[in-house]
Design a protein around this motif. Structure first.
Motif, PDB file in Angstrom:
ATOM      1  N   HIS A   1       5.907  -2.918   3.800  1.00 52.16           N
ATOM      2  CA  HIS A   1       4.767  -3.095   2.901  1.00 52.16           C
ATOM      3  C   HIS A   1       3.807  -1.904   2.896  1.00 52.16           C
ATOM      4  O   HIS A   1       2.960  -1.802   2.014  1.00 52.16           O
ATOM      5  N   ILE A   2       3.921  -1.024   3.879  1.00 56.17           N
ATOM      6  CA  ILE A   2       3.163   0.230   3.907  1.00 56.17           C
ATOM      7  C   ILE A   2       4.170   1.329   3.600  1.00 56.17           C
ATOM      8  O   ILE A   2       4.968   1.717   4.453  1.00 56.17           O
TER       9      ILE A   2
ATOM     10  N   SER B   1       0.663  -2.630  -6.448  1.00 56.44           N
ATOM     11  CA  SER B   1       0.429  -1.667  -5.366  1.00 56.44           C
ATOM     12  C   SER B   1      -1.006  -1.156  -5.368  1.00 56.44           C
ATOM     13  O   SER B   1      -1.696  -1.176  -6.386  1.00 56.44           O
TER      14      SER B   1
ATOM     15  N   ILE C   1       1.615   3.027  11.737  1.00 56.83           N
ATOM     16  CA  ILE C   1       2.058   1.635  11.834  1.00 56.83           C
ATOM     17  C   ILE C   1       1.730   1.058  13.210  1.00 56.83           C
ATOM     18  O   ILE C   1       1.305  -0.099  13.331  1.00 56.83           O
TER      19      ILE C   1
ATOM     20  N   ARG D   1       6.485  -1.368   7.810  1.00 55.21           N
ATOM     21  CA  ARG D   1       7.054  -0.354   6.922  1.00 55.21           C
ATOM     22  C   ARG D   1       7.695  -0.942   5.671  1.00 55.21           C
ATOM     23  O   ARG D   1       8.095  -0.196   4.772  1.00 55.21           O
TER      24      ARG D   1
ATOM     25  N   GLN E   1      -6.397  -4.291   3.254  1.00 59.68           N
ATOM     26  CA  GLN E   1      -5.815  -5.571   3.671  1.00 59.68           C
ATOM     27  C   GLN E   1      -6.868  -6.674   3.660  1.00 59.68           C
ATOM     28  O   GLN E   1      -6.631  -7.777   3.136  1.00 59.68           O
TER      29      GLN E   1
ATOM     30  N   ASN F   1       1.336   5.366   0.167  1.00 62.92           N
ATOM     31  CA  ASN F   1       0.712   6.615   0.594  1.00 62.92           C
ATOM     32  C   ASN F   1       1.279   7.803  -0.172  1.00 62.92           C
ATOM     33  O   ASN F   1       2.492   7.900  -0.383  1.00 62.92           O
TER      34      ASN F   1
ATOM     35  N   HIS G   1      -6.615   1.481   5.274  1.00 67.51           N
ATOM     36  CA  HIS G   1      -5.517   0.512   5.183  1.00 67.51           C
ATOM     37  C   HIS G   1      -6.006  -0.883   5.577  1.00 67.51           C
ATOM     38  O   HIS G   1      -5.688  -1.874   4.920  1.00 67.51           O
TER      39      HIS G   1
ATOM     40  N   LEU H   1      -1.956   0.269  13.228  1.00 69.73           N
ATOM     41  CA  LEU H   1      -2.248  -0.859  12.343  1.00 69.73           C
ATOM     42  C   LEU H   1      -1.801  -2.173  12.969  1.00 69.73           C
ATOM     43  O   LEU H   1      -2.515  -3.179  12.907  1.00 69.73           O
TER      44      LEU H   1
ATOM     45  N   MET I   1       1.214  -5.387   7.981  1.00 67.36           N
ATOM     46  CA  MET I   1       1.099  -3.983   8.351  1.00 67.36           C
ATOM     47  C   MET I   1       2.419  -3.489   8.945  1.00 67.36           C
ATOM     48  O   MET I   1       2.544  -3.238  10.146  1.00 67.36           O
TER      49      MET I   1
ATOM     50  N   TRP J   1       3.948   8.384  10.172  1.00 70.01           N
ATOM     51  CA  TRP J   1       4.311   6.986   9.951  1.00 70.01           C
ATOM     52  C   TRP J   1       4.274   6.155  11.232  1.00 70.01           C
ATOM     53  O   TRP J   1       3.697   5.067  11.269  1.00 70.01           O
TER      54      TRP J   1
ATOM     55  N   ILE K   1       0.874  -1.173   0.000  1.00 74.77           N
ATOM     56  CA  ILE K   1       0.000   0.000   0.000  1.00 74.77           C
ATOM     57  C   ILE K   1       0.910   1.221   0.000  1.00 74.77           C
ATOM     58  O   ILE K   1       1.832   1.312   0.821  1.00 74.77           O
TER      59      ILE K   1
END
Length: 243
Positions: A147-148, A102, A173, A145, A130, A29, A126, A176, A143, A169, A27
């Motif tokens: 992959h996000i 993505s 995270i 950093r 998922q 941003n 988010h 999530l 979830m 960030w 994902i």
């Protein structure tokens, strides 16, 4: 965190392409670097021949969708010779256009500082993405950093400030992963009561699931242990009879 309505805003001018059977793995941003209205107008404009995103989250916490998750938005494209320059190790390892794997989220604003309404909406989104990917393809995006991502981690040369220096960030995270942990713990608890129900030890499966997080009183623990002992004795009697 409550539920949100996703407003479909894609039209005949919105850019998208086939994923070519690739499953979404990340994902990404983004920041609009302007208003939600200007972004919405651009994604629906007949003169836009170069960009799009799957979602837009406004300052008010509204969620707008322009491209289906099944399709590829034009948000994170890279030429093959630029892929080794990406900050993301995952992107470098894939060796293909990041748009193919993505899902992109645009955020209204300029610096990445989100309103509380906007943060809660993107947090929910988010998780929605998922869940959608898990249900559609059987794949779960972690979830974390890796992959996000931010657009800057895909294209650090041209998009160094996307989604902005103030993008939350750490908070995102953390929240999530908190939800992921709670969901994992709840699944583990469900597995326990479902097993005991199959063994004939618990009767009201629905009732136990509804009270899954409530503490059990001492008398209930004793009753449960009694049922387990009686069940075990019954099993031993049957075994002795057969022998």
């Amino acid at each position: 965190m409550g539920s949100y309505q996703i407003e479909w805003r894609g039209n005949e001018f919105t850019n998208f392409s086939s994923r070519e059977e690739n499953i979404p793995l990340i994902i990404v941003n983004h920041i609009v670097d302007g208003t939600a209205e200007s972004c919405d107008s651009w994604f629906r404009s007949s003169t836009n021949k170069q960009s799009s995103a799957h979602f837009l989250v406004t300052f008010k916490g509204e969620i707008k969708q322009y491209v289906r998750i099944e399709d590829m938005a034009w948000a994170n494209g890279l030429k093959l010779y630029d892929i080794p320059k990406a900050e993301s190790a995952l992107v470098r390892s894939m060796k293909m256009n990041p748009n193919l794997y993505s899902v992109s989220i645009e955020h209204e604003g300029t610096t990445g500082q989100l309103t509380e309404e906007q943060f809660q909406a993107t947090l929910w989104l988010h998780r929605y993405i998922q869940d959608y990917i898990r249900n559609k393809w059987g794949h779960e995006i972690p979830m974390d950093r890796e992959h996000i991502l931010g657009h800057f981690e895909i294209d650090p040369l041209r998009k160094a400030n996307c989604p902005g220096k103030d993008f939350p960030w750490e908070k995102l995270i953390k929240e999530l992963q908190k939800k992921s942990q709670a969901k994992s713990e709840q699944k583990w608890r469900y597995e326990g009561v479902e097993f005991l129900h199959k063994q004939g030890i618990l009767n009201d499966l629905k009732g136990w699931k509804e009270k899954i997080c409530e503490p059990m009183p001492v008398w209930a623990v004793c009753l449960l242990m009694k049922r387990m002992i009686l069940k075990d004795e019954e099993k031993n009697i049957k075994t002795d009879t057969v022998n």
